[in-house]
Design a protein around this motif. Sequence first.
Motif, PDB file in Angstrom:
ATOM      1  N   GLY A 137      35.444  35.681  41.341  1.00 54.73           N
ATOM      2  CA  GLY A 137      36.146  36.907  40.985  1.00 54.73           C
ATOM      3  C   GLY A 137      37.583  36.884  41.480  1.00 54.73           C
ATOM      4  O   GLY A 137      38.091  35.852  41.929  1.00 54.73           O
ATOM      5  N   ASN A 138      38.237  38.054  41.428  1.00 52.67           N
ATOM      6  CA  ASN A 138      39.595  38.170  41.964  1.00 52.67           C
ATOM      7  C   ASN A 138      39.605  39.031  43.225  1.00 52.67           C
ATOM      8  O   ASN A 138      40.614  39.633  43.583  1.00 52.67           O
ATOM      9  CB  ASN A 138      40.541  38.753  40.911  1.00 52.67           C
ATOM     10  CG  ASN A 138      40.144  40.158  40.482  1.00 52.67           C
ATOM     11  OD1 ASN A 138      39.016  40.597  40.748  1.00 52.67           O
ATOM     12  ND2 ASN A 138      41.043  40.855  39.804  1.00 52.67           N
ATOM     13  N   ASP A 139      38.468  39.083  43.915  1.00 53.65           N
ATOM     14  CA  ASP A 139      38.292  39.890  45.120  1.00 53.65           C
ATOM     15  C   ASP A 139      38.611  39.074  46.363  1.00 53.65           C
ATOM     16  O   ASP A 139      38.814  37.856  46.307  1.00 53.65           O
ATOM     17  CB  ASP A 139      36.850  40.394  45.191  1.00 53.65           C
ATOM     18  CG  ASP A 139      35.860  39.241  45.160  1.00 53.65           C
ATOM     19  OD1 ASP A 139      35.325  38.886  46.224  1.00 53.65           O
ATOM     20  OD2 ASP A 139      35.646  38.657  44.066  1.00 53.65           O
ATOM     21  N   SER A 140      38.618  39.732  47.512  1.00 56.12           N
ATOM     22  CA  SER A 140      38.964  39.057  48.762  1.00 56.12           C
ATOM     23  C   SER A 140      37.902  38.050  49.202  1.00 56.12           C
ATOM     24  O   SER A 140      38.229  37.037  49.831  1.00 56.12           O
ATOM     25  CB  SER A 140      39.193  40.087  49.875  1.00 56.12           C
ATOM     26  OG  SER A 140      38.054  40.901  50.040  1.00 56.12           O
TER      27      SER A 140
ATOM     28  N   SER B 273      36.066  36.191  47.159  1.00 57.72           N
ATOM     29  CA  SER B 273      36.318  35.009  46.327  1.00 57.72           C
ATOM     30  C   SER B 273      37.521  34.227  46.839  1.00 57.72           C
ATOM     31  O   SER B 273      37.531  32.999  46.827  1.00 57.72           O
ATOM     32  CB  SER B 273      36.546  35.433  44.871  1.00 57.72           C
ATOM     33  OG  SER B 273      35.375  35.983  44.306  1.00 57.72           O
TER      34      SER B 273
ATOM     35  N   PRO C 101      37.815  38.724  36.676  1.00 56.60           N
ATOM     36  CA  PRO C 101      38.070  39.969  37.409  1.00 56.60           C
ATOM     37  C   PRO C 101      36.931  40.966  37.245  1.00 56.60           C
ATOM     38  O   PRO C 101      36.349  41.099  36.161  1.00 56.60           O
ATOM     39  CB  PRO C 101      39.360  40.491  36.773  1.00 56.60           C
ATOM     40  CG  PRO C 101      40.037  39.270  36.218  1.00 56.60           C
ATOM     41  CD  PRO C 101      38.916  38.389  35.740  1.00 56.60           C
TER      42      PRO C 101
ATOM     43  N   LEU D 194      31.624  39.641  41.187  1.00 49.46           N
ATOM     44  CA  LEU D 194      31.587  39.164  42.569  1.00 49.46           C
ATOM     45  C   LEU D 194      30.727  37.919  42.713  1.00 49.46           C
ATOM     46  O   LEU D 194      29.775  37.709  41.945  1.00 49.46           O
ATOM     47  CB  LEU D 194      31.024  40.264  43.480  1.00 49.46           C
ATOM     48  CG  LEU D 194      31.817  41.565  43.556  1.00 49.46           C
ATOM     49  CD1 LEU D 194      31.024  42.603  44.330  1.00 49.46           C
ATOM     50  CD2 LEU D 194      33.168  41.328  44.200  1.00 49.46           C
TER      51      LEU D 194
END
Length: 316
Positions: A57-60, A62, A83, A86
């Motif tokens: 994903g584009n999360d922290s 990841s 995006p 998770l």
Amino acid sequence: MDIAILGRIGYDLYSEEPHVPLPQVRRFSRYLGGSSANMAVGLSRLGASVGIISCLGNDSLSQFLLDFLKNEKVDTARVQTKPGFLPSLCLTEVAPPDRFPQVFYRHDAVDTLLTSQPGDLDYVAQARMFITNGTSLCASPSREATYRALERAHKAGCRVVLDVDFRAMSWPSPEEAGLAVRLALPFVDVLIGNQPELMLVAGEPTLEAATEKLRSVPVLVSKLGEQGTRVWTGSESVFLPPYKVEVCTTIGAGDGFASGFLYALLQGLPIEECLHYGNAAAAIVVSRLSCSEAMPTMAEVRALLNAQRSVATTPE
């Protein structure tokens, strides 16, 4: 590039409170996880040039996983970004020597959204070895992307490795998982699985019947747990018991074994020697906490190999 790996990159939380039941644990340490990602780290630490094809994903979380792989010198150029989704999460209770319950969160895990992007198949075809696992076949579109990569790697003359890696929570039924792996077998040169996994793939009730049915795979690796490992090459087999070490956690033993075994196989070493490398790497991993960060360097593997052989040749 020596090795291209296609599969999941996961986020692991290990209990920092030994022998405390998971519902009561308050402190965890985070690590990179996922069978494919663990093997990528393990093979890179042993000296192979490794690249991974996956999806994050584009999360922290990841970002942490991606940064960890880059720091381990794993090429992440073919890791896709989706995006809003998770990575899978795994929480592990730590109660040595033999209790390590896990809870997995894999609902709509981002690794299952992997698609075949332009350049991915060429990336696979340029490697000397291609590795993937059964979990990548659990859902679309990653299933189709994995089959395409298996087909292309086989056609390109790569040595193709499939680790069964059965995770019940990822499948509607065990039978569906077994069928998905069976459909991949025409492309596979090395099949790795424990006893239940090989029985699942073969659709047979006993390990003996399963290994007989799967003997058409050029290299069949049967992991027997605390008994050891047997490798079939056609009608011939080689068996090696495990190395004895003090166990911290058995989680990751299979990924450690695969890393050592496959690295030695890539070097053209005899099967028995490949087993020694696999056993040494697995022994080091189980003596430490976590999977990815527990993966040994080549210097550590050779040191344990020398120590084990020294003990074996010392007269009583």
